[in-house]
Design a protein around this motif. Structure first.
Motif, PDB file in Angstrom:
ATOM      1  N   GLU A  37       0.830  -1.209   0.000  1.00 41.78           N
ATOM      2  CA  GLU A  37       0.000   0.000   0.000  1.00 41.78           C
ATOM      3  C   GLU A  37       0.861   1.254   0.000  1.00 41.78           C
ATOM      4  OE1 GLU A  37      -2.955   0.002   3.032  1.00 41.78           O
ATOM      5  OE2 GLU A  37      -3.982  -1.724   2.192  1.00 41.78           O
ATOM      6  N   ASP A  38       1.962   1.199   0.748  1.00 41.99           N
ATOM      7  CA  ASP A  38       2.914   2.311   0.765  1.00 41.99           C
ATOM      8  C   ASP A  38       4.026   1.949  -0.205  1.00 41.99           C
ATOM      9  OD1 ASP A  38       1.646   3.965   2.730  1.00 41.99           O
ATOM     10  OD2 ASP A  38       2.238   2.475   4.212  1.00 41.99           O
ATOM     11  N   VAL A  39       4.044   2.639  -1.330  1.00 42.11           N
ATOM     12  CA  VAL A  39       4.911   2.279  -2.444  1.00 42.11           C
ATOM     13  C   VAL A  39       6.115   3.202  -2.505  1.00 42.11           C
ATOM     14  CG1 VAL A  39       4.954   1.946  -4.935  1.00 42.11           C
ATOM     15  CG2 VAL A  39       2.874   1.468  -3.676  1.00 42.11           C
ATOM     16  N   PRO A  40       7.327   2.645  -2.680  1.00 36.22           N
ATOM     17  CA  PRO A  40       8.510   3.494  -2.818  1.00 36.22           C
ATOM     18  C   PRO A  40       8.461   4.328  -4.098  1.00 36.22           C
ATOM     19  CG  PRO A  40       9.099   1.160  -3.026  1.00 36.22           C
ATOM     20  CD  PRO A  40       7.642   1.227  -2.731  1.00 36.22           C
ATOM     21  N   ALA A  41       9.126   5.441  -4.064  1.00 43.08           N
ATOM     22  CA  ALA A  41       9.092   6.398  -5.176  1.00 43.08           C
ATOM     23  C   ALA A  41       9.518   5.781  -6.501  1.00 43.08           C
ATOM     24  CB  ALA A  41       9.972   7.603  -4.848  1.00 43.08           C
ATOM     25  N   GLU A  42      10.449   4.848  -6.479  1.00 43.08           N
ATOM     26  CA  GLU A  42      10.922   4.272  -7.743  1.00 43.08           C
ATOM     27  C   GLU A  42       9.858   3.436  -8.457  1.00 43.08           C
ATOM     28  OE1 GLU A  42      12.515   1.521  -4.454  1.00 43.08           O
ATOM     29  OE2 GLU A  42      12.505   3.674  -4.779  1.00 43.08           O
ATOM     30  N   LEU A  43       8.793   3.049  -7.759  1.00 43.22           N
ATOM     31  CA  LEU A  43       7.709   2.299  -8.390  1.00 43.22           C
ATOM     32  C   LEU A  43       6.568   3.195  -8.860  1.00 43.22           C
ATOM     33  CD1 LEU A  43       7.505  -0.853  -6.096  1.00 43.22           C
ATOM     34  CD2 LEU A  43       8.605  -0.614  -8.332  1.00 43.22           C
ATOM     35  N   ARG A  44       6.690   4.484  -8.616  1.00 43.41           N
ATOM     36  CA  ARG A  44       5.612   5.413  -8.989  1.00 43.41           C
ATOM     37  C   ARG A  44       5.202   5.316 -10.459  1.00 43.41           C
ATOM     38  NH1 ARG A  44       3.675   9.759  -6.197  1.00 43.41           N
ATOM     39  NH2 ARG A  44       2.216  11.004  -7.384  1.00 43.41           N
ATOM     40  N   PRO A  45       6.147   5.283 -11.411  1.00 49.75           N
ATOM     41  CA  PRO A  45       5.726   5.185 -12.818  1.00 49.75           C
ATOM     42  C   PRO A  45       4.886   3.932 -13.109  1.00 49.75           C
ATOM     43  CG  PRO A  45       8.025   5.835 -12.693  1.00 49.75           C
ATOM     44  CD  PRO A  45       7.605   5.450 -11.305  1.00 49.75           C
ATOM     45  N   ALA A  46       5.253   2.812 -12.518  1.00 52.48           N
ATOM     46  CA  ALA A  46       4.498   1.578 -12.740  1.00 52.48           C
ATOM     47  C   ALA A  46       3.108   1.653 -12.115  1.00 52.48           C
ATOM     48  CB  ALA A  46       5.269   0.385 -12.185  1.00 52.48           C
ATOM     49  N   VAL A  47       3.015   2.221 -10.912  1.00 55.96           N
ATOM     50  CA  VAL A  47       1.717   2.338 -10.244  1.00 55.96           C
ATOM     51  C   VAL A  47       0.817   3.317 -10.989  1.00 55.96           C
ATOM     52  CG1 VAL A  47       0.567   3.060  -8.117  1.00 55.96           C
ATOM     53  CG2 VAL A  47       2.616   1.640  -8.013  1.00 55.96           C
ATOM     54  N   GLU A  48       1.372   4.415 -11.455  1.00 52.65           N
ATOM     55  CA  GLU A  48       0.572   5.365 -12.244  1.00 52.65           C
ATOM     56  C   GLU A  48       0.106   4.727 -13.547  1.00 52.65           C
ATOM     57  OE1 GLU A  48       3.097   8.827 -12.411  1.00 52.65           O
ATOM     58  OE2 GLU A  48       2.234   9.613 -10.550  1.00 52.65           O
ATOM     59  N   ALA A  49       0.946   3.911 -14.163  1.00 49.44           N
ATOM     60  CA  ALA A  49       0.545   3.193 -15.380  1.00 49.44           C
ATOM     61  C   ALA A  49      -0.586   2.212 -15.068  1.00 49.44           C
ATOM     62  CB  ALA A  49       1.732   2.461 -15.991  1.00 49.44           C
ATOM     63  N   ALA A  50      -0.503   1.542 -13.924  1.00 47.35           N
ATOM     64  CA  ALA A  50      -1.560   0.623 -13.510  1.00 47.35           C
ATOM     65  C   ALA A  50      -2.877   1.364 -13.292  1.00 47.35           C
ATOM     66  CB  ALA A  50      -1.144  -0.110 -12.243  1.00 47.35           C
TER      67      ALA A  50
END
Length: 63
Positions: A37-50
């Motif tokens: 649920e708390d996602v590190p900043a480096e995964l932000r592009p993937a989560v935004e794409a999701a």
């Protein structure tokens, strides 16, 4: 950054798990599981794409 899922909208189609497999998964009952649920900043592009790929627009990113 925090992932927020509107469970009333989510139908467990799994598109998000393809875009961000370290954050989302589909269980054996075809239900969405949020692995982080708390996602590190480096995964932000993937989560935004999701979130963009979700056909129900059930995923939002907070922060």
């Amino acid at each position: 950054m925090r992932v927020v899922v509107n469970w009333g909208l989510c139908d467990g189609n799994g598109v998000c798990s393809v875009e961000a497999p370290t954050v989302f998964a589909i269980d054996d009952d075809d239900n969405l599981v949020v692995l982080q649920e708390d996602v590190p900043a480096e995964l932000r592009p993937a989560v935004e794409a999701a979130a963009r790929a979700c056909p129900k627009r059930a995923i939002t990113v907070d922060g």
